[in-house]
Design a protein around this motif. Sequence first.
Motif, PDB file in Angstrom:
ATOM      1  N   ARG A  15      76.268   1.840  42.117  1.00  0.00           N
ATOM      2  CA  ARG A  15      74.821   2.109  41.835  1.00  0.00           C
ATOM      3  C   ARG A  15      74.170   0.857  41.102  1.00  0.00           C
ATOM      4  N   LEU A  16      74.971   0.369  40.193  1.00  0.00           N
ATOM      5  CA  LEU A  16      74.605  -0.922  39.430  1.00  0.00           C
ATOM      6  C   LEU A  16      74.547  -2.122  40.635  1.00  0.00           C
ATOM      7  N   ILE A  17      75.624  -2.425  41.523  1.00  0.00           N
ATOM      8  CA  ILE A  17      75.427  -3.182  42.467  1.00  0.00           C
ATOM      9  C   ILE A  17      73.931  -3.100  43.245  1.00  0.00           C
ATOM     10  N   GLU A  18      73.721  -1.985  43.518  1.00  0.00           N
ATOM     11  CA  GLU A  18      72.508  -1.633  44.622  1.00  0.00           C
ATOM     12  C   GLU A  18      71.355  -1.984  43.818  1.00  0.00           C
ATOM     13  N   THR A  19      71.299  -1.395  42.555  1.00  0.00           N
ATOM     14  CA  THR A  19      70.177  -1.828  41.662  1.00  0.00           C
ATOM     15  C   THR A  19      69.849  -3.686  41.269  1.00  0.00           C
ATOM     16  N   ILE A  20      70.980  -4.104  41.212  1.00  0.00           N
ATOM     17  CA  ILE A  20      70.893  -5.582  41.115  1.00  0.00           C
ATOM     18  C   ILE A  20      70.185  -6.243  42.301  1.00  0.00           C
ATOM     19  N   LYS A  21      71.001  -5.765  43.393  1.00  0.00           N
ATOM     20  CA  LYS A  21      70.429  -6.172  44.699  1.00  0.00           C
ATOM     21  C   LYS A  21      69.056  -5.950  45.025  1.00  0.00           C
ATOM     22  N   GLU A  22      68.424  -4.744  44.542  1.00  0.00           N
ATOM     23  CA  GLU A  22      67.094  -4.323  45.087  1.00  0.00           C
ATOM     24  C   GLU A  22      66.063  -4.826  43.980  1.00  0.00           C
ATOM     25  N   HIS A  23      66.359  -5.089  42.790  1.00  0.00           N
ATOM     26  CA  HIS A  23      65.574  -5.552  41.693  1.00  0.00           C
ATOM     27  C   HIS A  23      65.553  -6.598  40.859  1.00  0.00           C
ATOM     28  N   SER A  24      66.419  -7.588  41.554  1.00  0.00           N
ATOM     29  CA  SER A  24      66.572  -8.895  41.055  1.00  0.00           C
ATOM     30  C   SER A  24      66.780 -10.026  42.275  1.00  0.00           C
ATOM     31  N   ASN A 125      70.608 -11.054  24.810  1.00  0.00           N
ATOM     32  CA  ASN A 125      71.087 -12.162  23.600  1.00  0.00           C
ATOM     33  C   ASN A 125      71.437 -13.422  24.171  1.00  0.00           C
ATOM     34  N   LEU A 126      71.873 -14.355  23.372  1.00  0.00           N
ATOM     35  CA  LEU A 126      72.146 -15.503  24.289  1.00  0.00           C
ATOM     36  C   LEU A 126      72.972 -15.699  25.315  1.00  0.00           C
ATOM     37  N   TYR A 127      73.695 -14.526  25.295  1.00  0.00           N
ATOM     38  CA  TYR A 127      75.030 -14.688  26.219  1.00  0.00           C
ATOM     39  C   TYR A 127      74.736 -13.893  27.574  1.00  0.00           C
ATOM     40  N   ASN A 128      74.129 -12.847  27.339  1.00  0.00           N
ATOM     41  CA  ASN A 128      73.813 -11.771  28.520  1.00  0.00           C
ATOM     42  C   ASN A 128      72.412 -12.126  29.194  1.00  0.00           C
ATOM     43  N   LYS A 129      71.844 -13.254  28.878  1.00  0.00           N
ATOM     44  CA  LYS A 129      70.537 -13.540  29.597  1.00  0.00           C
ATOM     45  C   LYS A 129      71.051 -14.374  30.934  1.00  0.00           C
ATOM     46  N   PRO A 130      70.365 -14.270  31.821  1.00  0.00           N
ATOM     47  CA  PRO A 130      69.081 -13.554  32.224  1.00  0.00           C
ATOM     48  C   PRO A 130      69.339 -11.876  32.660  1.00  0.00           C
ATOM     49  N   PHE A 131      70.427 -11.430  32.691  1.00  0.00           N
ATOM     50  CA  PHE A 131      70.627 -10.054  33.160  1.00  0.00           C
ATOM     51  C   PHE A 131      69.972  -8.908  32.353  1.00  0.00           C
ATOM     52  N   ALA A 132      70.198  -9.239  31.255  1.00  0.00           N
ATOM     53  CA  ALA A 132      69.817  -7.993  30.291  1.00  0.00           C
ATOM     54  C   ALA A 132      68.219  -8.304  29.959  1.00  0.00           C
ATOM     55  N   GLU A 133      67.558  -9.311  30.485  1.00  0.00           N
ATOM     56  CA  GLU A 133      65.981  -9.462  30.317  1.00  0.00           C
ATOM     57  C   GLU A 133      65.468  -8.476  31.308  1.00  0.00           C
ATOM     58  N   ILE A 134      66.347  -8.087  32.420  1.00  0.00           N
ATOM     59  CA  ILE A 134      65.752  -7.205  33.736  1.00  0.00           C
ATOM     60  C   ILE A 134      66.377  -5.903  33.650  1.00  0.00           C
ATOM     61  N   PHE A 135      67.659  -5.928  32.772  1.00  0.00           N
ATOM     62  CA  PHE A 135      68.551  -4.459  33.085  1.00  0.00           C
ATOM     63  C   PHE A 135      68.958  -4.237  31.883  1.00  0.00           C
ATOM     64  N   GLY A 136      68.534  -2.945  31.360  1.00  0.00           N
ATOM     65  CA  GLY A 136      68.856  -2.429  29.846  1.00  0.00           C
ATOM     66  C   GLY A 136      67.853  -1.617  29.447  1.00  0.00           C
ATOM     67  N   SER A 137      67.612  -1.846  28.112  1.00  0.00           N
ATOM     68  CA  SER A 137      66.722  -0.870  27.417  1.00  0.00           C
ATOM     69  C   SER A 137      65.119  -0.924  28.095  1.00  0.00           C
ATOM     70  N   PRO A 138      64.838   0.302  28.533  1.00  0.00           N
ATOM     71  CA  PRO A 138      63.768   0.377  29.227  1.00  0.00           C
ATOM     72  C   PRO A 138      62.373  -0.297  28.769  1.00  0.00           C
ATOM     73  N   VAL A 139      61.707  -1.108  29.423  1.00  0.00           N
ATOM     74  CA  VAL A 139      60.386  -1.700  29.081  1.00  0.00           C
ATOM     75  C   VAL A 139      59.403  -1.309  30.393  1.00  0.00           C
ATOM     76  N   LEU A 140      58.294  -0.685  29.948  1.00  0.00           N
ATOM     77  CA  LEU A 140      57.154  -0.349  31.104  1.00  0.00           C
ATOM     78  C   LEU A 140      55.856  -0.979  30.720  1.00  0.00           C
ATOM     79  N   GLU A 141      54.987  -0.903  31.690  1.00  0.00           N
ATOM     80  CA  GLU A 141      53.689  -1.071  31.808  1.00  0.00           C
ATOM     81  C   GLU A 141      53.145   0.156  32.703  1.00  0.00           C
ATOM     82  N   VAL A 142      51.877   0.831  31.926  1.00  0.00           N
ATOM     83  CA  VAL A 142      51.327   1.882  32.618  1.00  0.00           C
ATOM     84  C   VAL A 142      50.118   1.770  32.850  1.00  0.00           C
TER      85      VAL A 142
END
Length: 220
Positions: A15-24, A125-142
Amino acid sequence: MTIIGVITRGKYGHRLIETIKEHSDFSVVTADLPEFVPAFIEEPDEFLENLNFDRNVFSAEIVISYSLHPDLTQAIAKLAAEAGVRSLIVPGGPSRASVPELKKISEISGMDIEVDEICCTLEPNLYNKPFAEIFGSPVLEVRTENGKIAEVKVLKGAPCGSTWHMAKEIVGVPVKDAPPKAGLLIQHYPCRAARGDLGGIHESGELHKQALIKALENEK
């Protein structure tokens, strides 16, 4: 182009693979582990060798490993460090990984290793960017309209894809009911997080509830 490595095991990781392909726009390289492995593996390096484990997955700078096995995870961490991987993310929590051994590997190699019970707590963090800038703790606009949720934009979402599912299903819900509904939608999503009274799925639900509350407070 950013390349993300994903090590799957059985049903975990797909499911992670699918999410990466769909949203990045990240490229994905994968390696597979069998679903059923011995509880204790005395020679994990040899075990991986006999599996014809595809080490090309370590061509990525960021690797997420769903090995879910202390012996295999340690061996994978060593291989990743030797290959120059910058960040190794290990879902499943400390019960599925030998944290002291991984810490030693990290200190010696300089590779960042993060062990998470649930991946929707991941922060950049410095190492997991840019992955963790898109995937991780949720940030929303409503955006609300006539006292109801009109639109939810996912700025960052859970690697399993649950945040995008919630954002779609929450539209039309009255604002006052939306935060708890968001948490409930996450808990009903087929996430691999642990269930039960103390399971990580409840933490994930609460994270999304709070993310929606914050988005409502910050609505433009």
